[in-house]
Write a protein that holds these residues in place. Structure first.
Motif, short mmCIF file in Angstrom:
data_model
loop_
_atom_site.label_atom_id
_atom_site.label_comp_id
_atom_site.label_asym_id
_atom_site.label_seq_id
_atom_site.Cartn_x
_atom_site.Cartn_y
_atom_site.Cartn_z
N LEU A 28 0.82 -1.21 0.00
CA LEU A 28 0.00 0.00 0.00
C LEU A 28 0.86 1.26 0.00
O LEU A 28 0.50 2.25 -0.62
N MET A 29 1.99 1.25 0.66
CA MET A 29 2.89 2.41 0.68
C MET A 29 3.31 2.78 -0.74
O MET A 29 3.26 3.95 -1.12
N SER A 30 3.71 1.81 -1.53
CA SER A 30 4.14 2.08 -2.91
C SER A 30 3.01 2.69 -3.73
O SER A 30 3.22 3.63 -4.51
N PHE A 41 7.20 10.58 2.61
CA PHE A 41 6.45 9.36 2.90
C PHE A 41 7.28 8.14 2.53
O PHE A 41 7.91 8.10 1.48
N GLY A 42 7.29 7.13 3.40
CA GLY A 42 7.95 5.86 3.09
C GLY A 42 9.45 5.96 2.92
O GLY A 42 10.01 5.43 1.97
N GLN A 43 10.10 6.59 3.85
CA GLN A 43 11.52 6.90 3.71
C GLN A 43 12.44 5.68 3.73
O GLN A 43 13.52 5.72 3.15
N CYS A 44 12.05 4.59 4.37
CA CYS A 44 12.94 3.41 4.39
C CYS A 44 12.65 2.46 3.24
O CYS A 44 13.23 1.39 3.15
N GLY A 45 11.76 2.86 2.36
CA GLY A 45 11.49 2.07 1.17
C GLY A 45 10.73 0.79 1.43
O GLY A 45 10.76 -0.13 0.61
N GLY A 46 10.05 0.71 2.56
CA GLY A 46 9.21 -0.45 2.83
C GLY A 46 9.82 -1.49 3.74
O GLY A 46 9.34 -2.61 3.81
N MET A 47 10.87 -1.12 4.46
CA MET A 47 11.52 -2.07 5.38
C MET A 47 10.79 -2.17 6.71
O MET A 47 11.14 -3.00 7.56
N GLY A 48 9.82 -1.31 6.94
CA GLY A 48 9.08 -1.34 8.19
C GLY A 48 9.85 -0.75 9.36
O GLY A 48 9.56 -1.04 10.51
N ARG A 49 10.81 0.10 9.10
CA ARG A 49 11.66 0.63 10.17
C ARG A 49 11.49 2.13 10.44
O ARG A 49 11.75 2.58 11.54
N CYS A 50 11.09 2.91 9.44
CA CYS A 50 11.12 4.38 9.62
C CYS A 50 9.85 4.95 10.24
O CYS A 50 9.87 6.01 10.85
N GLY A 51 8.72 4.29 10.05
CA GLY A 51 7.46 4.79 10.59
C GLY A 51 6.93 6.02 9.86
O GLY A 51 6.10 6.75 10.40
N THR A 52 7.38 6.27 8.64
CA THR A 52 6.91 7.44 7.90
C THR A 52 5.83 7.09 6.88
O THR A 52 5.57 7.87 5.95
N CYS A 53 5.21 5.96 7.04
CA CYS A 53 4.17 5.55 6.08
C CYS A 53 2.88 5.18 6.83
O CYS A 53 2.15 4.30 6.40
N LEU A 54 2.60 5.90 7.91
CA LEU A 54 1.46 5.56 8.76
C LEU A 54 0.12 5.83 8.09
O LEU A 54 -0.08 6.87 7.45
N ARG A 86 -1.49 1.54 11.07
CA ARG A 86 -0.56 0.56 10.51
C ARG A 86 0.53 1.24 9.69
O ARG A 86 0.41 2.38 9.30
N LEU A 87 1.57 0.47 9.42
CA LEU A 87 2.57 0.89 8.45
C LEU A 87 2.06 0.44 7.09
O LEU A 87 1.87 -0.76 6.86
N SER A 88 1.83 1.38 6.19
CA SER A 88 1.25 1.00 4.90
C SER A 88 2.19 0.11 4.09
O SER A 88 1.74 -0.63 3.21
N CYS A 89 3.49 0.15 4.39
CA CYS A 89 4.42 -0.71 3.65
C CYS A 89 4.26 -2.18 4.04
O CYS A 89 4.82 -3.06 3.40
N GLN A 90 3.51 -2.44 5.11
CA GLN A 90 3.31 -3.82 5.57
C GLN A 90 1.91 -4.34 5.20
O GLN A 90 1.45 -5.34 5.74
S1 FES Z 1 8.31 2.81 4.54
FE1 FES Z 1 9.46 2.86 6.37
S2 FES Z 1 8.18 1.94 7.80
FE2 FES Z 1 7.03 1.86 5.99
#
Ligand code: FES
Length: 108
Positions: A28-30, A41-54, A86-90
């Motif tokens: 969903l983040m992408s 938005f989505g600064q870690c590219g979907g690793m679930g670590r940055c929390g910028t994709c809430l 949620r984290l949208s990357c997850q």
């Molecule tokens: S993109 Fe970094 S936690 Fe979702």
């Protein structure tokens, strides 16, 4: 045949009616990054670590669950206890998102 997945996103006072299919986006983040382009938005590219994709999923579905990798730990670190946030990357883009209302949250 690909089935359309339609859902609604609220962001900065605007309402977006989005549509995708199972194979169009990795998560969903992408999709949100591509279609809405929220700043930072989505600064870690979907690793679930940055929390910028809430996102807040107002009407969720078990099919949209991914919830592995680092999501629990990242949400805990930033003090999120609401299970609808949620984290949208997850979150997979699949039938579980059909007719769901997603609120894109301010990550700052
Ligand atoms: S993109 Fe970094 S936690 Fe979702």
């Amino acid at each position: 045949m690909k089935c359309a997945i339609k859902f609604i996103v609220h962001y900065e006072g605007r309402i977006y009616f989005l549509e995708s299919n199972n194979s169009e986006y990795r998560n969903l983040m992408s999709l949100l990054k591509d279609k809405i382009c929220p700043e930072d938005f989505g600064q870690c590219g979907g690793m679930g670590r940055c929390g910028t994709c809430l996102v807040k999923i107002s009407r969720g579905s078990s099919d949209s669950e991914m919830f592995y990798r680092n999501e629990h730990e990242t949400l805990r670190k930033i003090g999120i206890v609401d299970p609808e946030i949620r984290l949208s990357c997850q979150i997979h883009v699949n039938e579980g998102l059909k007719n769901v209302v997603v609120q894109l949250l301010d990550n700052n």
